[in-house]
Design a protein around this motif. Structure first.
Motif, mmCIF file in Angstrom:
data_model
loop_
_atom_site.group_PDB
_atom_site.id
_atom_site.type_symbol
_atom_site.label_atom_id
_atom_site.label_comp_id
_atom_site.label_asym_id
_atom_site.label_seq_id
_atom_site.Cartn_x
_atom_site.Cartn_y
_atom_site.Cartn_z
ATOM 1 N N HIS A 95 0.863 -1.180 0.000
ATOM 2 C CA HIS A 95 0.000 0.000 0.000
ATOM 3 C C HIS A 95 0.901 1.232 0.000
ATOM 4 O O HIS A 95 1.178 1.833 1.035
ATOM 5 C CB HIS A 95 -0.922 -0.009 1.211
ATOM 6 C CG HIS A 95 -2.217 -0.700 0.959
ATOM 7 N ND1 HIS A 95 -3.177 -0.196 0.102
ATOM 8 C CD2 HIS A 95 -2.701 -1.879 1.410
ATOM 9 C CE1 HIS A 95 -4.204 -1.016 0.054
ATOM 10 N NE2 HIS A 95 -3.944 -2.056 0.831
ATOM 11 N N ALA A 96 1.337 1.608 -1.198
ATOM 12 C CA ALA A 96 2.276 2.714 -1.359
ATOM 13 C C ALA A 96 1.603 3.989 -1.827
ATOM 14 O O ALA A 96 2.271 4.937 -2.230
ATOM 15 C CB ALA A 96 3.367 2.325 -2.356
ATOM 16 N N CYS A 97 0.262 4.014 -1.767
ATOM 17 C CA CYS A 97 -0.450 5.221 -2.188
ATOM 18 C C CYS A 97 -1.474 5.667 -1.158
ATOM 19 O O CYS A 97 -2.136 6.676 -1.340
ATOM 20 C CB CYS A 97 -1.119 4.981 -3.537
ATOM 21 S SG CYS A 97 -1.526 6.499 -4.433
ATOM 22 N N GLY A 98 -1.641 4.900 -0.087
ATOM 23 C CA GLY A 98 -2.530 5.331 0.977
ATOM 24 C C GLY A 98 -3.962 4.880 0.860
ATOM 25 O O GLY A 98 -4.832 5.350 1.598
ATOM 26 N N HIS A 99 -4.230 3.928 -0.041
ATOM 27 C CA HIS A 99 -5.612 3.471 -0.181
ATOM 28 C C HIS A 99 -6.087 2.741 1.071
ATOM 29 O O HIS A 99 -7.292 2.691 1.336
ATOM 30 C CB HIS A 99 -5.755 2.570 -1.406
ATOM 31 C CG HIS A 99 -5.449 3.270 -2.691
ATOM 32 N ND1 HIS A 99 -5.632 2.675 -3.932
ATOM 33 C CD2 HIS A 99 -4.982 4.518 -2.958
ATOM 34 C CE1 HIS A 99 -5.283 3.515 -4.884
ATOM 35 N NE2 HIS A 99 -4.875 4.642 -4.312
ATOM 36 N N ASP A 100 -5.146 2.182 1.834
ATOM 37 C CA ASP A 100 -5.506 1.589 3.122
ATOM 38 C C ASP A 100 -6.087 2.652 4.049
ATOM 39 O O ASP A 100 -7.061 2.414 4.773
ATOM 40 C CB ASP A 100 -4.296 0.905 3.763
ATOM 41 C CG ASP A 100 -3.044 1.783 3.792
ATOM 42 O OD1 ASP A 100 -2.977 2.779 3.054
ATOM 43 O OD2 ASP A 100 -2.110 1.455 4.555
ATOM 44 N N GLY A 101 -5.500 3.847 4.019
ATOM 45 C CA GLY A 101 -6.014 4.955 4.818
ATOM 46 C C GLY A 101 -7.327 5.491 4.285
ATOM 47 O O GLY A 101 -8.237 5.832 5.057
ATOM 48 N N HIS A 102 -7.451 5.585 2.961
ATOM 49 C CA HIS A 102 -8.696 6.076 2.367
ATOM 50 C C HIS A 102 -9.863 5.168 2.767
ATOM 51 O O HIS A 102 -10.944 5.652 3.136
ATOM 52 C CB HIS A 102 -8.579 6.111 0.842
ATOM 53 C CG HIS A 102 -7.464 6.953 0.340
ATOM 54 N ND1 HIS A 102 -7.006 6.894 -0.965
ATOM 55 C CD2 HIS A 102 -6.689 7.889 0.948
ATOM 56 C CE1 HIS A 102 -6.015 7.743 -1.122
ATOM 57 N NE2 HIS A 102 -5.803 8.356 0.030
ATOM 58 N N THR A 103 -9.638 3.859 2.667
ATOM 59 C CA THR A 103 -10.676 2.900 3.036
ATOM 60 C C THR A 103 -11.054 3.059 4.503
ATOM 61 O O THR A 103 -12.242 3.070 4.866
ATOM 62 C CB THR A 103 -10.176 1.464 2.773
ATOM 63 O OG1 THR A 103 -9.983 1.292 1.365
ATOM 64 C CG2 THR A 103 -11.173 0.427 3.269
ATOM 65 N N THR A 104 -10.054 3.201 5.353
ATOM 66 C CA THR A 104 -10.309 3.286 6.791
ATOM 67 C C THR A 104 -11.028 4.572 7.167
ATOM 68 O O THR A 104 -11.925 4.572 8.026
ATOM 69 C CB THR A 104 -8.983 3.167 7.560
ATOM 70 O OG1 THR A 104 -8.306 1.972 7.172
ATOM 71 C CG2 THR A 104 -9.233 3.130 9.057
ATOM 72 N N MET A 105 -10.668 5.697 6.554
ATOM 73 C CA MET A 105 -11.348 6.956 6.857
ATOM 74 C C MET A 105 -12.832 6.868 6.512
ATOM 75 O O MET A 105 -13.685 7.339 7.272
ATOM 76 C CB MET A 105 -10.691 8.111 6.098
ATOM 77 C CG MET A 105 -9.312 8.480 6.623
ATOM 78 S SD MET A 105 -8.626 10.003 5.908
ATOM 79 C CE MET A 105 -8.409 9.525 4.180
ATOM 80 N N LEU A 106 -13.145 6.264 5.372
ATOM 81 C CA LEU A 106 -14.552 6.148 4.984
ATOM 82 C C LEU A 106 -15.288 5.163 5.892
ATOM 83 O O LEU A 106 -16.464 5.381 6.223
ATOM 84 C CB LEU A 106 -14.661 5.727 3.523
ATOM 85 C CG LEU A 106 -16.065 5.836 2.907
ATOM 86 C CD1 LEU A 106 -16.629 7.246 3.055
ATOM 87 C CD2 LEU A 106 -16.047 5.423 1.437
ATOM 88 N N LEU A 107 -14.612 4.108 6.326
ATOM 89 C CA LEU A 107 -15.217 3.203 7.311
ATOM 90 C C LEU A 107 -15.518 3.947 8.612
ATOM 91 O O LEU A 107 -16.582 3.755 9.231
ATOM 92 C CB LEU A 107 -14.293 2.023 7.597
ATOM 93 C CG LEU A 107 -14.247 0.902 6.561
ATOM 94 C CD1 LEU A 107 -13.175 -0.119 6.931
ATOM 95 C CD2 LEU A 107 -15.609 0.220 6.434
ATOM 96 N N GLY A 108 -14.591 4.787 9.049
ATOM 97 C CA GLY A 108 -14.820 5.554 10.271
ATOM 98 C C GLY A 108 -16.039 6.441 10.168
ATOM 99 O O GLY A 108 -16.835 6.551 11.119
ATOM 100 N N ALA A 109 -16.211 7.072 9.004
ATOM 101 C CA ALA A 109 -17.383 7.920 8.798
ATOM 102 C C ALA A 109 -18.662 7.087 8.779
ATOM 103 O O ALA A 109 -19.694 7.492 9.344
ATOM 104 C CB ALA A 109 -17.239 8.699 7.498
ATOM 105 N N ALA A 110 -18.619 5.925 8.130
ATOM 106 C CA ALA A 110 -19.796 5.062 8.058
ATOM 107 C C ALA A 110 -20.222 4.612 9.447
ATOM 108 O O ALA A 110 -21.421 4.590 9.768
ATOM 109 C CB ALA A 110 -19.499 3.851 7.172
ATOM 110 N N ARG A 111 -19.263 4.243 10.277
ATOM 111 C CA ARG A 111 -19.593 3.804 11.640
ATOM 112 C C ARG A 111 -20.285 4.915 12.418
ATOM 113 O O ARG A 111 -21.300 4.693 13.093
ATOM 114 C CB ARG A 111 -18.336 3.345 12.369
ATOM 115 C CG ARG A 111 -18.606 3.016 13.825
ATOM 116 C CD ARG A 111 -17.441 2.406 14.526
ATOM 117 N NE ARG A 111 -17.801 2.058 15.890
ATOM 118 C CZ ARG A 111 -17.095 1.255 16.675
ATOM 119 N NH1 ARG A 111 -15.990 0.708 16.216
ATOM 120 N NH2 ARG A 111 -17.488 0.983 17.900
ATOM 121 N N HIS A 112 -19.723 6.105 12.342
ATOM 122 C CA HIS A 112 -20.279 7.223 13.108
ATOM 123 C C HIS A 112 -21.684 7.574 12.615
ATOM 124 O O HIS A 112 -22.597 7.784 13.430
ATOM 125 C CB HIS A 112 -19.365 8.428 12.995
ATOM 126 C CG HIS A 112 -19.797 9.586 13.841
ATOM 127 N ND1 HIS A 112 -19.424 9.729 15.159
ATOM 128 C CD2 HIS A 112 -20.598 10.658 13.561
ATOM 129 C CE1 HIS A 112 -19.960 10.828 15.655
ATOM 130 N NE2 HIS A 112 -20.664 11.413 14.704
#
Length: 391
Positions: A95-112
């Motif tokens: 994951h050399a472009c940060g898509h792991d972070g992009h996925t996680t940020m959107l998951l965080g928003a979905a949970r909230h």
């Protein structure tokens, strides 16, 4: 609130980082995303573009408006050189472009939002495969993304190394370039390196072409426009026979542009220059041009909303609403061809960070976990701006 889930989001992000999956093979990542969304009560659809996941959440107030929030999930074919605990466990994938972070940020928003859906309308959380050169967004659209999940507007976000943590950047209109690939194969007779006059040498033709290509930018593209032509691959001859002039030389490269006219000009002039130089050198040429990603163009109204959402998140002084265009490309552009929307950059940190200061697509890159809650908060503010006052 989001801060209470920071450690959990970091764990999710690092787990995804440790198990990278490349285009259309994001099976494990998609499973994590789908299971998390289902556990929070969202309706989940799987299988668009093979591994794509869409989670749908309806607000608890009546409203007809629907928006799409998109994150990419795929990794790159790259050997990681980091030595921290969550470094890639898969050889030559990272994951050399940060898509792991992009996925996680959107998951965080979905949970909230799932815990407190205080909005009017519907949010589709779009987790997309294969952004890295394979056009996963295009495939999702072709397989019915917007028919199955209608969206009035769509939004995307990407991290930006070298840009301070807690800052955002965006612009209305063209923000990222079209990305095309071109290929020329110069063909001659080749021959003995000691007797070049007895054949035709395509290496000389290729060398002249590589230099002449930059003349297209300097003398054909208007000075008020931006375009890039770069050579990325050359193949000719064999390593064990340096005394043999090869009979053909393959050159491949990339073309970047923002306007349809300049894009068409690059495609035409590359072929004309290749043909003219080949003829002058007594060779022939085979030329191909592949249109890949279109330019990413932000809608004016949605850019304004994105700026407001970012300002609510970090303060207006930390939001650049007129950032210069970027010559990188993004397949979210396919979604913006179909729907109005906006794509924003979030700072991943600069030299003050122990990690995150490296450029994307390098073996020492890592997403900065400090911005996970910041990115999720941006999504929440955007939803409220889009759907909070809907009726």
């Amino acid at each position: 609130m989001l801060a209470a889930h920071a450690a959990e989001l970091t764990t999710i992000r690092r787990d995804i980082h440790r198990h990278p999956e490349t285009a259309f093979e994001e099976v494990r990542t998609a499973e994590i995303v789908a299971e998390k969304l289902k556990s929070w009560g969202l309706d989940v659809h799987r299988g668009l573009a093979t591994t794509g996941v869409v989670g749908t959440l309806k607000g608890n107030r009546p409203g007809q408006k629907t928006i799409g929030l998109r994150a990419d999930m795929d990794a790159l074919h790259l050997q990681e050189k980091n030595e921290f605990d969550h470094a890639s466990s898969i050889p030559n994938k990272m994951h050399a472009c940060g898509h792991d972070g992009h996925t996680t940020m959107l998951l965080g928003a979905a949970r909230h939002l799932a815990a407190a859906p205080d909005f009017a309308g519907t949010v589709h959380f779009i987790f997309q495969p294969a952004e890295e050169g394979e056009g996963g967004a295009r495939v999702m659209i072709e397989e019915g993304l917007f028919e199955k999940f209608p969206c009035d507007t769509v939004y995307g976000m990407h991290n930006m190394p070298g840009f301070p943590v807690g800052h955002f950047a965006i612009r209305s209109g063209p923000m990222m370039a079209a990305s095309d690939t071109w290929e020329t194969t110069f063909k001659g007779t080749g021959g003995h390196g000691a007797l070049p006059h007895r054949g035709t040498d395509p290496t000389m033709v290729a060398a002249q072409f590589i230099t002449a290509v930059q003349g297209i930018i300097g003398r054909n593209v208007p000075a008020t426009q931006t375009a890039v032509l770069s050579v990325g691959h050359i193949a000719a001859g064999t390593f064990g026979s340096p005394n043999v002039i090869p009979s053909d030389v393959l050159i491949r490269g990339t073309a970047r542009s923002y306007s349809p006219d300049v894009r068409a000009l690059l495609e035409r002039r590359l072929g004309e220059v290749a043909q003219g130089i080949a003829q002058a050198g007594g060779c022939t040429v085979e030329y191909k041009y592949f249109r890949r990603y279109p330019p990413l163009i932000n809608s004016a109204e949605q850019t304004t909303l994105a700026v407001e959402a970012a300002a609510l998140t970090v303060g207006r002084d930390k939001v650049d609403p007129n950032t210069p265009p970027i010559t990188g490309a993004e397949d979210f552009a396919f979604m913006l061809e179909k729907k109005p929307g906006a794509y924003i950059m979030i700072g991943n940190g600069g030299d003050e960070e122990p990690r995150g200061c490296h450029h994307v697509h390098t073996p020492l890159y890592d997403f900065n976990d400090k911005i996970l809650t910041t990115g999720a908060a941006y999504w929440l503010n955007l939803v409220q701006l889009e759907l909070g006052d809907a009726a």
